[in-house]
Scaffold this motif. Structure first.
Motif, short mmCIF file in Angstrom:
data_model
loop_
_atom_site.label_atom_id
_atom_site.label_comp_id
_atom_site.label_asym_id
_atom_site.label_seq_id
_atom_site.Cartn_x
_atom_site.Cartn_y
_atom_site.Cartn_z
N GLU A 1 -6.20 -0.96 -0.78
CA GLU A 1 -5.66 -2.33 -0.77
C GLU A 1 -6.46 -3.23 0.17
O GLU A 1 -6.70 -4.39 -0.12
CB GLU A 1 -4.17 -2.32 -0.39
CG GLU A 1 -3.26 -1.74 -1.46
CD GLU A 1 -3.29 -2.51 -2.79
OE1 GLU A 1 -3.40 -3.75 -2.77
OE2 GLU A 1 -3.23 -1.85 -3.85
N LYS B 1 2.49 1.76 -3.41
CA LYS B 1 1.55 2.35 -4.37
C LYS B 1 1.17 3.77 -3.95
O LYS B 1 0.94 4.63 -4.80
CB LYS B 1 0.31 1.47 -4.48
CG LYS B 1 0.64 0.13 -5.15
CD LYS B 1 -0.60 -0.70 -5.42
CE LYS B 1 -0.23 -1.93 -6.22
NZ LYS B 1 -1.38 -2.82 -6.43
N GLY B 2 1.12 3.99 -2.63
CA GLY B 2 0.81 5.33 -2.13
C GLY B 2 1.83 6.36 -2.61
O GLY B 2 1.49 7.50 -2.89
N VAL C 1 0.86 7.41 -6.00
CA VAL C 1 -0.32 8.29 -5.96
C VAL C 1 0.07 9.68 -5.45
O VAL C 1 -0.49 10.69 -5.86
CB VAL C 1 -1.43 7.66 -5.10
CG1 VAL C 1 -2.66 8.55 -5.07
CG2 VAL C 1 -1.80 6.29 -5.63
N PHE D 1 -3.85 3.67 -10.23
CA PHE D 1 -3.27 4.79 -9.47
C PHE D 1 -4.17 6.02 -9.56
O PHE D 1 -4.36 6.74 -8.58
CB PHE D 1 -1.87 5.13 -9.99
CG PHE D 1 -0.87 4.03 -9.77
CD1 PHE D 1 -0.78 3.38 -8.55
CD2 PHE D 1 -0.01 3.63 -10.78
CE1 PHE D 1 0.13 2.36 -8.33
CE2 PHE D 1 0.91 2.61 -10.58
CZ PHE D 1 0.98 1.97 -9.36
N SER E 1 0.83 -1.21 0.00
CA SER E 1 0.00 0.00 0.00
C SER E 1 0.86 1.25 0.00
O SER E 1 0.57 2.22 -0.70
CB SER E 1 -0.89 0.04 1.24
OG SER E 1 -1.64 -1.11 1.36
N VAL F 1 -7.12 5.47 -7.30
CA VAL F 1 -6.82 5.72 -5.88
C VAL F 1 -6.65 7.22 -5.62
O VAL F 1 -7.08 7.73 -4.58
CB VAL F 1 -5.56 4.94 -5.43
CG1 VAL F 1 -5.22 5.24 -3.98
CG2 VAL F 1 -5.77 3.45 -5.63
N SER G 1 -4.47 4.86 -0.26
CA SER G 1 -3.87 3.66 -0.84
C SER G 1 -4.00 2.46 0.10
O SER G 1 -4.30 1.34 -0.34
CB SER G 1 -2.41 3.95 -1.16
OG SER G 1 -1.82 2.84 -1.75
#
Lengths: 266, 310
Positions: B266, B37-38, B41, B243, B34, B246, B262
């Motif tokens: 998830e 991926k955060g 973002v 992305f 998370s 989110v 994020s």
């Protein structure tokens, strides 16, 4: 007196339309010049060429002894020529204060000695930290009560004032005002111009303003340039230019109806 | 530190670091991914504040992951921190070049062009046997700052992810408040005025694009370290779309929003996947629909509204 801004033989065509046909004019330091003319006469084209928005087909523009013809607008701004817009160009989602702060941030960054030098702590020309300099402009243009309102929600007259206040962030040497009172109610017009002129006089700024209201021109301009068909047809003090026969006919459009008919028959 | 955002991030980081050792393995890796991926973002937040939406952040997510993997595989430099730094460097270098072209596009053209570049990378990777073609390859960090890692890293990688994500969010917060960073919303509102005030819009857009790429590259590196395997799907357009999903879900109100959003996303996905394995996309779709209808400024706007009311 030497001219701070000098245009020599500026020409610009848009296809078959001639927007500027060899315009030459020198602007003296610390003067207020009014640009008049009907729509399409070439006033805004003249302003756009000086500020770098348009590249002239021929001719040169010299500012403080330096040629600025076809420089990028941001470079011309950095040299000290700033403009306001006929339709206010603001940051609509930001507050009035933030709109001015964007100007301060840009001025501060441009004031650095080099790419990696530190940003100065006070805004040049104001001698104040950025938020104080912005507050000073708010006070000067009577915008304090709109400080935290988003620019997109403001009435048109206030948008006009903010647009002009934003140009003052850079402490320009030459200020071009494109129809500062268009779209503003008749009662507000003089108030806006008084405020602008006071701010400008306090700092010794040379002003050029495009205007359709002849009362405003007569009251504030020390010199008037009358445009017609891409040329300057008259140049002088307002009482002389506004009384000129050609100016009355082509710019102010005050020709008597029967005289107009006579001209058409001739 | 008087700044609420900075303080909250520091507290959140401390909490994650303290709770980490007691988390079960599945939660540990969910949280790490998370955060990875955060980070991507977070970069999108900067672009969105500048008025740009990129449908191709997968390009840098994938590049970052492959950079980390290639460094470990081909040079034998197995250190997690070195791998992550390399991810960031490669992404910034590529973004500096592509930015020359992309900085002059806006709106749908910027979105589609960025998507096109990510699909070019995808196309290249699935045809490269040296990088495992469409299967990708395994990535394992053996040390972190010289200290031997046990197994797949687990807590150590989470700590690295959390520190990177919080540091990145704090730095971005500072940047957005700086003279240069504060141009972002001005550019979104009125580029013409920014130029006439004496700043280069193109230069600022190029810089923000490179910063977003740096964050996406780090995110890819973190994900590679956590999952232990990378493949070209990371550059596929659906990854980039996720992305953006989110980013809209989280909102752009605060730099903490992408990280919180994020993590939430998830979790939501793993639950949706567990309880409706065949229709989990529908659950996410419904969540998106609700957000757009009732919270157009993203989940963060709930918090922002409450603070204002208090």
């Amino acid at each position: 007196m030497t001219a701070i801004l000098e245009a020599k033989g500026l020409s610009k065509n848009f296809g078959a339309v001639t927007a500027a046909a060899g315009i030459s004019a020198g602007i003296e330091r610390d003067t207020v010049t009014g640009l008049i003319g009907t729509n399409g006469a070439g006033k805004t084209t003249f302003v756009n060429m000086i500020t770098g928005h348009l590249k002239p087909d021929a001719g040169t523009i010299v500012f403080e002894g330096r040629e600025i013809t076809a420089m990028l607008p941001r470079r011309i701004t950095r040299l000290g020529i700033c403009r306001s817009f006929q339709i206010p160009q603001l940051y609509d989602s930001l507050t009035v204060f933030q709109n001015l702060m964007v100007g301060m941030s840009i001025v501060l960054r441009n004031a650095r000695g080099g790419m990696f030098s530190r940003v100065p702590s006070t805004v040049p020309g104001f001698g104040l930290p950025a938020p104080d300099a912005a507050a000073a402009l708010l006070a000067q243009f009577d915008l304090v009560r709109f400080r935290d309102r988003p620019a997109g929600e403001l009435p048109e007259g206030i948008r006009k004032l903010l647009d002009i206040a934003m140009t003052m962030a850079a402490k320009p040497k030459v200020l071009l005002l494109d129809e500062p009172t268009s779209g503003v109610s008749a009662e507000e017009k003089f108030a806006i111009m008084d405020m602008v002129m006071e701010a400008v006089r306090a700092q010794g700024v040379t002003v050029l303003f495009v205007e359709h209201d002849m009362d405003i021109v007569a009251r504030y301009a020390g010199r008037v340039l009358a445009f017609f068909d891409g040329r300057i047809i008259s140049d002088g003090p307002p009482d002389v230019v506004l009384a000129d026969a050609e100016v009355r006919k082509y710019v102010i459009g005050e020709a008597a109806p029967d005289r107009g008919k006579a001209a058409a028959h001739a | 530190m008087r700044d609420v955002t900075i303080r909250s991030l520091a507290v959140a980081l401390a909490l994650v670091l303290a709770a980490g050792p007691w988390l079960p393995q599945w939660a540990l890796s969910l949280l790490t991914i998370s955060l990875g991926k955060g980070l991507v973002v977070l970069g999108l937040l900067l672009l969105m504040r500048t008025g740009l939406v990129s449908f191709g952040q997968g390009l840098y997510y994938c590049l970052g992951a492959y950079a980390a993997g290639v460094l470990a595989q081909w040079t034998g430099l197995y250190d997690a921190v070195a791998m992550l730094v390399f991810s960031a460097i490669v992404s910034v270098l590529v973004a500096s070049v592509l930015g020359l072209l992309l900085a002059s596009y806006r709106g749908i053209f910027f979105a589609m062009l960025s998507l096109a570049f990510s699909m070019i990378l995808y196309g290249l990777l699935i045809k490269m046997p040296a990088f495992g073609s469409s299967d990708g390859f395994n990535v394992v960090a053996r040390t972190m700052l010289g200290i031997e890692l046990a197994g797949k890293g687990g807590y150590a990688v989470l700590a690295l992810a959390a520190v990177s994500a919080c540091a990145a969010a704090m730095a971005l917060h500072r940047y957005l408040g700086s003279h240069l960073g504060s141009l972002a919303p001005a550019i979104r509102d009125n580029e013409l005025r920014v130029e006439y005030m004496g700043a280069s819009v193109r230069g600022a857009v190029h810089l923000n694009y490179a910063i977003a790429a740096l964050l996406a590259g780090m995110g890819g590196g973190v994900t590679a370290l956590s999952v232990g395997h990378i493949d070209p799907e990371m550059a596929y357009w659906t990854t980039s779309g996720e992305f953006v999903f989110v980013a809209i879900l989280s909102g752009t109100g605060s730099v903490a929003a992408p990280l919180a959003g994020s993590i939430l996303f998830e979790w939501l996905r793993s639950y949706a996947y567990q309880y409706s394995p065949n229709t989990w996309q529908m659950v996410l779709g419904a969540a998106m629909l609700l957000i757009i209808m009732f919270l157009p400024a993203g989940l963060w706007s709930v918090l922002a509204r409450r603070n204002k009311g208090a």
